[in-house]
Motif scaffolding. Structure first.
Motif, PDB file in Angstrom:
ATOM      1  N   LEU A 183       0.835  -1.203   0.000  1.00 18.89           N
ATOM      2  CA  LEU A 183       0.000   0.000   0.000  1.00 18.89           C
ATOM      3  C   LEU A 183       0.867   1.249   0.000  1.00 18.89           C
ATOM      4  O   LEU A 183       0.578   2.222  -0.712  1.00 18.89           O
ATOM      5  N   ASN A 203      -9.895   0.266   4.566  1.00 25.26           N
ATOM      6  CA  ASN A 203      -9.071   0.793   3.475  1.00 25.26           C
ATOM      7  C   ASN A 203      -9.708   0.420   2.132  1.00 25.26           C
ATOM      8  O   ASN A 203      -9.878  -0.767   1.845  1.00 25.26           O
ATOM      9  N   ARG A 207      -8.556   0.293  -0.731  1.00 25.46           N
ATOM     10  CA  ARG A 207      -7.673  -0.444  -1.644  1.00 25.46           C
ATOM     11  C   ARG A 207      -7.420  -1.875  -1.181  1.00 25.46           C
ATOM     12  O   ARG A 207      -6.684  -2.615  -1.839  1.00 25.46           O
TER      13      ARG A 207
END
Length: 344
Positions: free
Chosen positions: A34, A61, A63
């Motif tokens: 990340l 998160n 992502r």
């Protein structure tokens, strides 16, 4: 060592998966991916070892996608690997788990990896990073001196669980080679030495020297050292391995196995003494004790060093965190966790 342009998978902008992503190394690798700008990171984990706290900070998160799945179920892997660019495969039984359930370890470490490779072939995943181990060099009197990538396997005098674990990693490496030769699957094998660091668990036999010593010192007890304290261990800090996983994805290299070890080996007496010092109790000198024959121990025949120069050549990696600094970070994390748990 093979090189080709298609073997490089840039972390930035890619869709990646970490199998065993809720583990010690897995969660650190997800954090590293990340930080390097991955478009999406899939955490694939069966959560059987209680890794939920390791990934709690990632739940919101956007992502990150968390898939609770089993590598022994190929259909789950086929669904989870669609559209991925690269995979870091960490899920495995380690020595202590092999001791409790050898057949389960063989299934997970061998058939599980074969399923991962088959899913990668079916969905055209560009590159696989396979977490192997310095256990491929074996245990016992033959393990000494510099351990390099062509050092043979030694089994004499070692417990069955340790040999089964090491052999399962040797087979795993050969399955990767086979997939490369038959299907062009790009891969790199990283042979981890013993991992330690924040989010440390109690499942790794050698890392127990650290956590059990710290626990004893917090109770005001002298830490124990098995034998005369001269046994050599070679640790690597978890953050360094997270970097290695990402650098292996990004390297143009394929079809190679390299050691990923810490800066220098340490004896068990040096290790326990250092933990006591960093815990603020250098007065609690280690107590030498005889081995317990009922417990699995990973022993070596003499001083050895796991040489990591090939990793520098293959993927540009070398360790940055020495034992003192890594232990300082681990013990600070454990103390903070103890305070947080006490406050709840």
């Amino acid at each position: 060592m093979a090189h080709k342009d298609t073997a490089a998978v840039p972390v930035k902008g890619s869709k990646l998966m970490v199998i065993g992503g809720a583990s010690l190394v897995g969660s650190a690798t997800v954090d590293e991916m990340l930080a390097r700008g991955a478009e999406q990171v899939v955490i694939f984990d069966n959560l059987s070892f209680g890794g939920q706290p390791n990934i709690a900070h990632l739940l919101d998160n956007p992502r990150v996608k968390i898939v609770q799945g089993d590598i022994l179920k190929l259909h789950q892997l086929l669904a989870a690997t669609e559209g991925l660019d690269g995979i870091v495969h960490l899920a495995a039984y380690m020595t202590l788990n092999f001791d409790r359930d050898p057949w389960g370890g063989i299934d997970v470490n061998i058939r599980g990896l074969q399923n991962v490779l088959e899913a990668c072939r079916a969905n055209r995943v560009k590159k696989v990073i396979f977490a192997s181990s310095n256990a491929v060099y074996g245990y016992g009197p033959g393990v000494k001196g510099d351990l390099v990538e062509d050092t043979p396997f030694h089994a004499a005098g070692a417990p069955p669980a340790a040999i089964l674990y090491g052999a399962s990693k040797i087979i795993g490496e050969q399955l990767c080679r086979d997939a490369h030769r038959k299907h062009g699957q790009d891969y790199i094998v990283l042979r981890y030495s013993t991992v330690y660091g924040e989010r440390q668990h109690y499942r790794a036999a050698n890392a127990l020297y650290i956590v059990e010593t710290h626990d004893a010192i917090k109770r005001g007890q002298r830490p124990k050292v098995i034998g005369d304290g001269s046994e050599t261990k070679h640790f690597v800090y978890v953050g360094d391995l997270a970097r290695a996983n990402c650098m292996a994805l990004e390297a143009p290299t394929t079809d190679v196995a390299v050691n990923t070890s810490g800066p220098a080996p340490v004896t068990t007496l040096e290790l326990v003494t250092l933990v006591a010092e960093l815990s603020g109790r250098p007065d609690l000198t280690p107590e030498l004790v005889e081995p317990d024959p009922t417990k699995v121990r990973l022993t070596s025949g003499g001083a050895f060093e796991i040489v990591h120069t090939a990793a520098k050549a293959a993927i540009g990696w070398e360790p940055k965190v020495d034992m003192r600094e890594g232990l300082r970070r681990l013990l600070a994390w454990r103390d903070a966790e103890a305070m947080r748990n006490a406050a709840e």
